[in-house]
Design a protein around this motif. Structure first.
Motif, PDB file in Angstrom:
ATOM      1  N   LYS A  99     -18.020  -1.455  48.492  1.00 60.13           N
ATOM      2  CA  LYS A  99     -17.799  -0.989  49.664  1.00 60.13           C
ATOM      3  C   LYS A  99     -17.448   0.530  49.800  1.00 60.13           C
ATOM      4  O   LYS A  99     -16.948   1.049  50.785  1.00 60.13           O
ATOM      5  CB  LYS A  99     -16.716  -1.698  50.531  1.00 60.13           C
ATOM      6  CG  LYS A  99     -17.033  -3.372  50.478  1.00 60.13           C
ATOM      7  CD  LYS A  99     -16.936  -4.173  52.040  1.00 60.13           C
ATOM      8  CE  LYS A  99     -17.209  -5.380  51.815  1.00 60.13           C
ATOM      9  NZ  LYS A  99     -18.556  -5.858  51.441  1.00 60.13           N
ATOM     10  N   SER A 100     -17.282   1.100  48.528  1.00 60.06           N
ATOM     11  CA  SER A 100     -16.857   2.335  48.468  1.00 60.06           C
ATOM     12  C   SER A 100     -17.789   3.491  49.185  1.00 60.06           C
ATOM     13  O   SER A 100     -19.079   3.138  49.167  1.00 60.06           O
ATOM     14  CB  SER A 100     -16.821   2.957  46.997  1.00 60.06           C
ATOM     15  OG  SER A 100     -18.127   3.011  46.452  1.00 60.06           O
ATOM     16  N   PRO A 101     -17.464   4.660  49.545  1.00 57.58           N
ATOM     17  CA  PRO A 101     -18.272   5.392  50.294  1.00 57.58           C
ATOM     18  C   PRO A 101     -19.479   5.892  49.483  1.00 57.58           C
ATOM     19  O   PRO A 101     -20.701   6.257  49.487  1.00 57.58           O
ATOM     20  CB  PRO A 101     -17.417   6.821  50.747  1.00 57.58           C
ATOM     21  CG  PRO A 101     -16.092   6.072  50.460  1.00 57.58           C
ATOM     22  CD  PRO A 101     -15.883   4.914  49.840  1.00 57.58           C
ATOM     23  N   GLY A 102     -18.955   5.985  47.953  1.00 57.59           N
ATOM     24  CA  GLY A 102     -20.379   6.574  47.000  1.00 57.59           C
ATOM     25  C   GLY A 102     -21.256   5.650  46.953  1.00 57.59           C
ATOM     26  O   GLY A 102     -22.473   5.936  46.986  1.00 57.59           O
TER      27      GLY A 102
ATOM     28  N   ASN B  88     -17.776  -3.299  40.432  1.00 62.27           N
ATOM     29  CA  ASN B  88     -16.544  -3.946  40.266  1.00 62.27           C
ATOM     30  C   ASN B  88     -16.172  -4.395  41.762  1.00 62.27           C
ATOM     31  O   ASN B  88     -15.617  -3.719  42.817  1.00 62.27           O
ATOM     32  CB  ASN B  88     -15.409  -3.073  39.375  1.00 62.27           C
ATOM     33  CG  ASN B  88     -14.309  -3.821  39.177  1.00 62.27           C
ATOM     34  OD1 ASN B  88     -14.075  -4.863  40.064  1.00 62.27           O
ATOM     35  ND2 ASN B  88     -13.462  -3.725  38.123  1.00 62.27           N
ATOM     36  N   LEU B  89     -16.348  -5.681  41.925  1.00 63.58           N
ATOM     37  CA  LEU B  89     -16.080  -6.118  43.274  1.00 63.58           C
ATOM     38  C   LEU B  89     -14.591  -6.379  43.705  1.00 63.58           C
ATOM     39  O   LEU B  89     -14.284  -5.883  44.697  1.00 63.58           O
ATOM     40  CB  LEU B  89     -16.647  -7.558  43.481  1.00 63.58           C
ATOM     41  CG  LEU B  89     -18.141  -8.032  43.555  1.00 63.58           C
ATOM     42  CD1 LEU B  89     -18.506  -9.160  43.392  1.00 63.58           C
ATOM     43  CD2 LEU B  89     -18.699  -7.054  44.804  1.00 63.58           C
ATOM     44  N   LYS B  90     -13.771  -6.504  42.583  1.00 65.50           N
ATOM     45  CA  LYS B  90     -12.468  -6.637  42.730  1.00 65.50           C
ATOM     46  C   LYS B  90     -11.927  -5.048  43.132  1.00 65.50           C
ATOM     47  O   LYS B  90     -10.874  -5.150  44.006  1.00 65.50           O
ATOM     48  CB  LYS B  90     -11.830  -7.243  41.550  1.00 65.50           C
ATOM     49  CG  LYS B  90     -11.799  -8.565  41.306  1.00 65.50           C
ATOM     50  CD  LYS B  90     -11.103  -9.061  40.139  1.00 65.50           C
ATOM     51  CE  LYS B  90     -11.310 -10.602  40.228  1.00 65.50           C
ATOM     52  NZ  LYS B  90     -11.498 -11.199  38.835  1.00 65.50           N
ATOM     53  N   LYS B  91     -12.478  -4.132  42.759  1.00 67.58           N
ATOM     54  CA  LYS B  91     -11.866  -2.832  43.020  1.00 67.58           C
ATOM     55  C   LYS B  91     -12.732  -2.433  44.377  1.00 67.58           C
ATOM     56  O   LYS B  91     -12.224  -1.167  44.838  1.00 67.58           O
ATOM     57  CB  LYS B  91     -12.227  -1.975  41.908  1.00 67.58           C
ATOM     58  CG  LYS B  91     -11.363  -2.176  40.675  1.00 67.58           C
ATOM     59  CD  LYS B  91     -11.658  -0.937  39.653  1.00 67.58           C
ATOM     60  CE  LYS B  91     -10.719  -0.992  38.356  1.00 67.58           C
ATOM     61  NZ  LYS B  91     -11.447  -0.360  37.221  1.00 67.58           N
TER      62      LYS B  91
END
Ligand SMILES: N[C@@H](CCC(=O)N[C@@H](CS)C(=O)NCC(=O)O)C(=O)O
Length: 215
Positions: free
Chosen positions: A38-41, A31-34
Motif C-alpha cells: 500500500k506504499s505510494p511507491g 513485505n506485507l507486514k511493512k
C-alpha cells in the motif's frame, strides 16, 4: 526486469512461468507486514495495490495473464501463441473464462483454507462454503469435460491457460474443494505438479524488502 510478488496465487503463476521459461528476472518480494503493498511507491506501479507487477525498463505491467503473455513473447514461447490467431483466441477464451467464472468458483475455498492459513487470518469458515458448492460443481463440470481425453486445456500443449486455471485448483485437497467427481481435473493437476517450476514456483532468494518500498 523485475517481478514484484507476494506468496499468493496470482503471483504464483507468473513466478512459475518465469522459472519454467528461464527468464532472467529480479524477484522482489513485497513485505506485507511493512505495508509495502500500500506504499505510494508501489501504488505508482500498480494502482490496484495488488501483486504481481512486472517492470521492464520504463514498461510497467499488471494483471498476471498479461504478464504471462509478455514473458512468453519475450522468450518466444508458444505457451502464449502470439503468432497463431486461432490458438491465441483459444488461450484467451480460457483466460477469460478463468477470470469470469472459474476463479470465482474456486476462490472461496482457496481463501478459507489457504489464504487464511498463510496470512494467519483464523480458522476456515466451512459453513459459509456450503453455499459455494453449487457454483463450484457447475464450472468444474465445464473444465472436467474439456479435459476429457486431453492433456491440456488449450492447443494440445502446455499454455499459460493451464497455469492460470490451475493456480488455486492445485490446492484442491487442502482447500477441501469437492473435486472427487472430476477425475480429468484431478489427473490434469497431478500432471502439472510434475513440472518442477510449477510444483515449486517461489524464488529461492527474495531480495531485501527495501527494494519494494523504494519502487
Ligand atoms: N487479477 C489480478 C489479481 C491480483 C490479485 O488479486 N492479487 C492478490 C494476490 S492473489 C493480492 O495482491 N492481494 C493482496 C491484497 O489484496 O491486499 C491478477 O491476475 O494479477
Amino acid at each position: 526486469m523485475q517481478i514484484y510478488w507476494i506468496k499468493a496465487q496470482a503471483p504464483r503463476r507468473v513466478l512459475a512461468l518465469a522459472k519454467y521459461l528461464g527468464t532472467e528476472t529480479e524477484f522482489v518480494e513485497i513485505n506485507l507486514k511493512k505495508g509495502e503493498l500500500k506504499s505510494p511507491g508501489y501504488a505508482a506501479l500498480n494502482p490496484n495495490l495488488k501483486a504481481p507487477t512486472l517492470v521492464d525498463g520504463e514498461f510497467v505491467l499488471w494483471e498476471s495473464s498479461a504478464i504471462m503473455a509478455y514473458l512468453c513473447i519475450k522468450a518466444e514461447s508458444d505457451m502464449w501463441p502470439a503468432n497463431n490467431p486461432v490458438e491465441q483466441v483459444e488461450v484467451l477464451k480460457w483466460l477469460s473464462w478463468s477470470d469470469c467464472h472459474w476463479s470465482a468458483a474456486v476462490s472461496p475455498f482457496y481463501f478459507e483454507h489457504i489464504v487464511k492459513a498463510t496470512f494467519g487470518l483464523g480458522p476456515p469458515d466451512r459453513t459459509s462454503l456450503k453455499e459455494n458448492v453449487r457454483d463450484f460443481m457447475r464450472f468444474a463440470k465445464v473444465l472436467d469435460s474439456r479435459l476429457a481425453g486431453r492433456s491440456h486445456v488449450a492447443c494440445g500443449r502446455l499454455t499459460i491457460a493451464d497455469f492460470q486455471l490451475a493456480s488455486m485448483a492445485t490446492h484442491w485437497q487442502e482447500a477441501e474443494m469437492p473435486m472427487e467427481t472430476f477425475p480429468n481435473i484431478i489427473r490434469w493437476i497431478a500432471e502439472l505438479n510434475r513440472i518442477p517450476a510449477w510444483a515449486d514456483p517461489w524464488p529461492a532468494k527474495a531480495l531485501p524488502s527495501a527494494s519494494a518500498a523504494s519502487a
